[in-house]
Design a protein around this motif. Structure first.
Motif, PDB file in Angstrom:
ATOM      1  N   TRP A 130       1.135  -1.313   0.464  1.00 13.00           N
ATOM      2  CA  TRP A 130       0.252   0.145  -0.459  1.00 13.00           C
ATOM      3  C   TRP A 130       0.850   1.213   0.098  1.00 13.00           C
ATOM      4  O   TRP A 130       0.369   2.731  -0.426  1.00 13.00           O
ATOM      5  CB  TRP A 130      -0.496  -0.389   1.110  1.00 13.00           C
ATOM      6  CG  TRP A 130      -0.691  -0.182   2.501  1.00 13.00           C
ATOM      7  CD1 TRP A 130       0.117   1.114   3.250  1.00 13.00           C
ATOM      8  CD2 TRP A 130      -0.449  -1.392   3.575  1.00 13.00           C
ATOM      9  NE1 TRP A 130       0.817   0.871   4.343  1.00 13.00           N
ATOM     10  CE2 TRP A 130       1.162  -0.975   3.876  1.00 13.00           C
ATOM     11  CE3 TRP A 130      -0.009  -2.415   3.481  1.00 13.00           C
ATOM     12  CZ2 TRP A 130       0.915  -1.845   5.098  1.00 13.00           C
ATOM     13  CZ3 TRP A 130       0.170  -2.990   4.366  1.00 13.00           C
ATOM     14  CH2 TRP A 130       0.426  -3.226   5.253  1.00 13.00           C
ATOM     15  N   GLU A 161       0.370   6.525   5.572  1.00 10.14           N
ATOM     16  CA  GLU A 161       0.408   5.980   4.520  1.00 10.14           C
ATOM     17  C   GLU A 161      -0.873   4.512   4.997  1.00 10.14           C
ATOM     18  O   GLU A 161      -1.501   4.406   4.250  1.00 10.14           O
ATOM     19  CB  GLU A 161       0.866   5.265   3.705  1.00 10.14           C
ATOM     20  CG  GLU A 161       2.010   6.349   3.167  1.00 10.14           C
ATOM     21  CD  GLU A 161       2.636   6.565   1.570  1.00 10.14           C
ATOM     22  OE1 GLU A 161       2.767   5.386   1.587  1.00 10.14           O
ATOM     23  OE2 GLU A 161       3.000   7.169   0.888  1.00 10.14           O
ATOM     24  N   HIS A 164      -4.529   6.238   6.187  1.00  6.46           N
ATOM     25  CA  HIS A 164      -5.275   6.454   5.451  1.00  6.46           C
ATOM     26  C   HIS A 164      -5.412   5.471   3.890  1.00  6.46           C
ATOM     27  O   HIS A 164      -6.520   5.507   3.229  1.00  6.46           O
ATOM     28  CB  HIS A 164      -5.051   7.947   4.715  1.00  6.46           C
ATOM     29  CG  HIS A 164      -4.815   9.099   6.280  1.00  6.46           C
ATOM     30  ND1 HIS A 164      -3.705   9.170   7.305  1.00  6.46           N
ATOM     31  CD2 HIS A 164      -5.953   9.702   6.817  1.00  6.46           C
ATOM     32  CE1 HIS A 164      -4.217  10.377   7.638  1.00  6.46           C
ATOM     33  NE2 HIS A 164      -5.718  10.693   7.562  1.00  6.46           N
ATOM     34  N   ARG A 165      -3.871   5.027   3.651  1.00 10.49           N
ATOM     35  CA  ARG A 165      -3.973   4.203   2.280  1.00 10.49           C
ATOM     36  C   ARG A 165      -4.636   2.977   2.579  1.00 10.49           C
ATOM     37  O   ARG A 165      -5.648   2.264   2.072  1.00 10.49           O
ATOM     38  CB  ARG A 165      -2.873   4.170   1.961  1.00 10.49           C
ATOM     39  CG  ARG A 165      -2.660   5.704   1.337  1.00 10.49           C
ATOM     40  CD  ARG A 165      -1.320   5.244   0.137  1.00 10.49           C
ATOM     41  NE  ARG A 165      -1.128   4.600  -0.368  1.00 10.49           N
ATOM     42  CZ  ARG A 165      -1.745   5.033  -1.758  1.00 10.49           C
ATOM     43  NH1 ARG A 165      -1.823   5.614  -2.242  1.00 10.49           N
ATOM     44  NH2 ARG A 165      -1.668   4.053  -2.805  1.00 10.49           N
ATOM     45  N   HIS A 166      -4.408   1.872   3.702  1.00 10.67           N
ATOM     46  CA  HIS A 166      -4.097   0.511   3.804  1.00 10.67           C
ATOM     47  C   HIS A 166      -5.711   0.602   4.520  1.00 10.67           C
ATOM     48  O   HIS A 166      -6.667  -0.270   4.133  1.00 10.67           O
ATOM     49  CB  HIS A 166      -3.095   0.099   4.930  1.00 10.67           C
ATOM     50  CG  HIS A 166      -3.034  -1.762   4.863  1.00 10.67           C
ATOM     51  ND1 HIS A 166      -3.618  -1.771   3.526  1.00 10.67           N
ATOM     52  CD2 HIS A 166      -3.114  -2.130   5.452  1.00 10.67           C
ATOM     53  CE1 HIS A 166      -4.102  -3.676   4.138  1.00 10.67           C
ATOM     54  NE2 HIS A 166      -3.648  -3.623   5.649  1.00 10.67           N
ATOM     55  N   GLN A 169      -8.458   3.508   3.096  1.00 11.30           N
ATOM     56  CA  GLN A 169      -8.392   3.495   1.542  1.00 11.30           C
ATOM     57  C   GLN A 169      -9.218   5.102   1.436  1.00 11.30           C
ATOM     58  O   GLN A 169     -10.150   4.406   0.431  1.00 11.30           O
ATOM     59  CB  GLN A 169      -9.296   2.547   0.730  1.00 11.30           C
ATOM     60  CG  GLN A 169      -8.598   1.051   1.154  1.00 11.30           C
ATOM     61  CD  GLN A 169      -9.426  -0.184   1.043  1.00 11.30           C
ATOM     62  OE1 GLN A 169     -10.166  -0.095   0.016  1.00 11.30           O
ATOM     63  NE2 GLN A 169      -9.501  -1.346   1.632  1.00 11.30           N
ATOM     64  N   SER A 171     -10.533   8.411  -0.166  1.00 11.05           N
ATOM     65  CA  SER A 171     -10.756   8.426  -1.118  1.00 11.05           C
ATOM     66  C   SER A 171     -10.042  10.391  -1.151  1.00 11.05           C
ATOM     67  O   SER A 171      -9.808  10.565  -0.073  1.00 11.05           O
ATOM     68  CB  SER A 171     -12.553   8.623  -2.095  1.00 11.05           C
ATOM     69  OG  SER A 171     -13.067   9.719  -0.742  1.00 11.05           O
ATOM     70  N   VAL A 181     -15.787   0.007   2.751  1.00 11.31           N
ATOM     71  CA  VAL A 181     -13.777  -0.929   3.071  1.00 11.31           C
ATOM     72  C   VAL A 181     -14.586  -1.893   3.723  1.00 11.31           C
ATOM     73  O   VAL A 181     -15.196  -1.744   5.493  1.00 11.31           O
ATOM     74  CB  VAL A 181     -12.566   0.217   4.143  1.00 11.31           C
ATOM     75  CG1 VAL A 181     -11.650   0.096   4.209  1.00 11.31           C
ATOM     76  CG2 VAL A 181     -13.322   1.642   2.324  1.00 11.31           C
ATOM     77  N   GLU A 410     -14.706   4.219   1.626  1.00 14.81           N
ATOM     78  CA  GLU A 410     -13.559   4.971   1.238  1.00 14.81           C
ATOM     79  C   GLU A 410     -13.603   6.474   1.229  1.00 14.81           C
ATOM     80  O   GLU A 410     -12.668   7.170   2.169  1.00 14.81           O
ATOM     81  CB  GLU A 410     -13.077   5.328  -0.796  1.00 14.81           C
ATOM     82  CG  GLU A 410     -12.890   3.572  -0.887  1.00 14.81           C
ATOM     83  CD  GLU A 410     -12.471   3.191  -2.370  1.00 14.81           C
ATOM     84  OE1 GLU A 410     -13.279   3.945  -2.542  1.00 14.81           O
ATOM     85  OE2 GLU A 410     -12.335   1.648  -2.704  1.00 14.81           O
TER      86      GLU A 410
END
Length: 560
Positions: A130, A161, A164-166, A169, A171, A181, A410
């Motif tokens: 990720w 990260e 927020h990303r993994h 997720q 948007s 999610v 998301e």
């Protein structure tokens, strides 16, 4: 309402712990310490405690007195002034919205607890599927006013990260809600199942569970405090937290922040305090607990600040950056900064699990009381459903869970931010103001009711604060908060609960008779349902009220 059966706390300690669990929440951990250091450190405690004394404690005392006297929830308590009863429905809408996003927030600690069992911790380094090319592990150069553990535009950290990303997720913006999610959804479902199991029997179950859910976070805070102050650099963070900057006291924003923090952390105007006090025994002396709850809440906030900034001082020491660049507030502190810090400690998995378990229990208590306030408020108005409370609680949890799914998408974090920053800023101060007006302006026997209930006269200082001081503070808080509203969506969320007040008032006035002024006066008189719910107490109250009518025009300050 008279004669209706009413649940009671098994002991007054259960009531005190439930109110503490409601008042002491995640905001004590991730908002107050940041406000304190940003607004002058130790100097901030002057406006903070001043507001606590002249605003926080009196509001808690007023709400618990109203709830206990009438054994009423957030809607029926306005039988004291039917014209304002729409405020009770506004509180229900407020708590519904708050439950929707808060349950989603409570799913995050569950996720982190699960992932904290992995070794090494999954947010400890870059190089995962990720991570982006901008992901950089410390040490690196900090520029501008960026926080060390979050994105500064050119680089991001593995912790940022990961969150927020993994996990979420996230948007790009709120206009892109995206898909659900799955891990967040399932953790949200687990959260709601636990909430239902804990509240299905009302105060009988909540009163027992709070012995653990309220006291356990204090044990963990103690452990984290001892661990925190023994870390290298801890005292650098603590001094940054408490060192007084007296010049800050000249800024109106500092005083406004203090008033806002006290007001929103204690929970008046949300219905929870009214609901919890409605289960008290009628003659319980609630003044003492009304002082204990705000004082313990504020002391916990200060103590949590030592825990947080000792760890941030350690992080600053290890990374060789100023404490100001690792100090953050809100979810970023709990789910980015603190996870980053535990990776630098020995036995990081242990400290990560310990922290997130504490965070979960800090939040789950608030959910108990919030949901109970919704259910109790509705059942007071529709007592025929009280015998089916388990079913009502189940339906309530299912409906609220269904609504909360939008926060599991998301774009969920953007939705949470919108709701959290707008839902209460107008409704809560307005509800508190209407409670004050109803109790001490339009109702003539409030002081007599307090004397009848507790056996002790209401001191003049309370009436002075309610009548003159707190209403002004509420106005300042409201104006200060409304300045933060900047979008159409924000105004919609701000007003969606408040509209219940004029709509219900219009309904009451239309049903009344006479001229407009006569209708307003008649609608401001207590309804026949106002008074003690126990038949014996009610008969005694009505008899004494008639006998003492010419002796106790008790809202007259000159009589004290």
């Amino acid at each position: 309402m008279s004669g209706a059966t009413q649940d009671r706390w098994g002991s007054q300690l259960e009531y005190l712990l439930s109110c503490l669990g409601y008042a002491v929440g995640i905001g004590n951990l991730w908002r107050f310490p940041y406000l304190c250091y940003r607004n002058g450190g130790g100097a901030f405690l002057i406006p903070y405690f001043l507001t606590l004394i002249i605003c926080g404690i009196p509001l808690v005392y007023l709400e618990t007195t109203l709830g206990q006297f009438a054994s009423a929830g957030c809607i029926s308590v306005f039988n004291i002034n039917p014209l304002f009863k729409g405020a009770g429905y506004a509180v229900i809408v407020l708590n519904v919205i708050a439950s929707i996003y808060f349950s989603a927030i409570m799913s995050y600690p569950i996720l982190y607890i699960y992932h904290s069992m992995s070794s090494p911790l999954p947010w400890q380094s870059c190089g995962n599927s990720w991570n982006t090319v901008n992901c950089t592990e410390y040490p690196f150069q900090i520029t501008g006013n960026s926080s060390f553990f979050t994105s500064n535009g050119s680089i991001t950290t593995p912790e940022d990260e990961y969150f927020h990303r993994h996990l979420l997720q996230v948007s790009p913006n709120i206009n892109h809600i995206g898909s659900i999610v799955a891990p967040v959804f399932w953790c949200n479902l687990i959260c709601w199942i636990l909430v239902y199991l804990c509240i299905c029997n009302g105060v009988k179950s909540v009163g027992k569970i709070v012995y653990f859910t309220v006291l356990f976070p204090y044990v963990v805070l103690s452990v984290l405090f001892v661990r925190g102050i023994t870390l290298p650099g801890a005292w650098k963070g603590i001094m940054f937290y408490i060192f007084p900057d007296w010049a800050q006291l000249a800024k109106p924003k500092v005083w406004a922040d203090a008033a806002t923090q006290i007001f929103f952390s204690l929970g008046p105007g949300w219905g929870g305090l009214v609901s919890m006090s409605s289960f008290n025994k009628f003659h319980y002396n609630n003044l003492r607990s009304s002082m204990i709850i705000p004082i313990v809440n504020s002391a916990t906030s200060i103590w949590a600040g030592f825990v947080v900034f000792s760890v941030l001082g350690f992080a600053a020491e290890r990374t060789n950056v100023p404490v100001s660049q690792v100090a953050t507030a809100g979810p970023g502190l709990a789910f980015v900064t603190y996870p980053a810090t535990v990776t630098m400690m020995p036995a990081p998995n242990l400290w990560a699990i310990t922290f997130f378990v504490m965070l979960f229990f800090l939040g789950i208590d608030t959910m108990f009381v919030t949901i109970e306030a919704i259910i109790a408020g509705l059942l007071d108005e529709f007592p025929r459903f009280k015998s089916r409370k388990r079913i009502i609680a189940f339906i309530t949890c299912v409906v609220l869970f269904s609504f909360s799914i939008i926060c599991n998408t998301e774009g969920g974090l953007h939705v949470i931010g919108l709701l959290d920053s707008h839902v209460a800023i107008l409704c809560v101060p307005l509800v508190c103001a209407l409670e004050i007006i109803a109790a001490v302006y339009t109702y003539e026997n409030f002081s007599f009711d307090v004397l009848f209930m507790t056996g002790r006269p209401l001191r003049r200082i309370w009436m002075v604060l309610w009548r003159y001081v707190i209403l002004f503070i509420l106005l300042v808080i409201t104006l200060y908060s409304l300045l933060e509203v900047s979008s159409l969506a924000g105004w919609f969320i701000t007003l969606v609960s408040v509209v219940c007040i004029p709509i219900y008032a219009a309904k009451v006035l239309l049903r009344a008779e006479g001229s407009l002024l006569e209708r307003i006066r008649a609608s401001c008189r207590p309804s026949n349902d106002w008074g003690p719910s126990e038949p014996e107490k009610r008969r005694e109250w009505e008899l004494l009220k008639k006998q003492k009518a010419d002796i106790f025009p008790l809202n007259d300050l000159d009589k004290y």
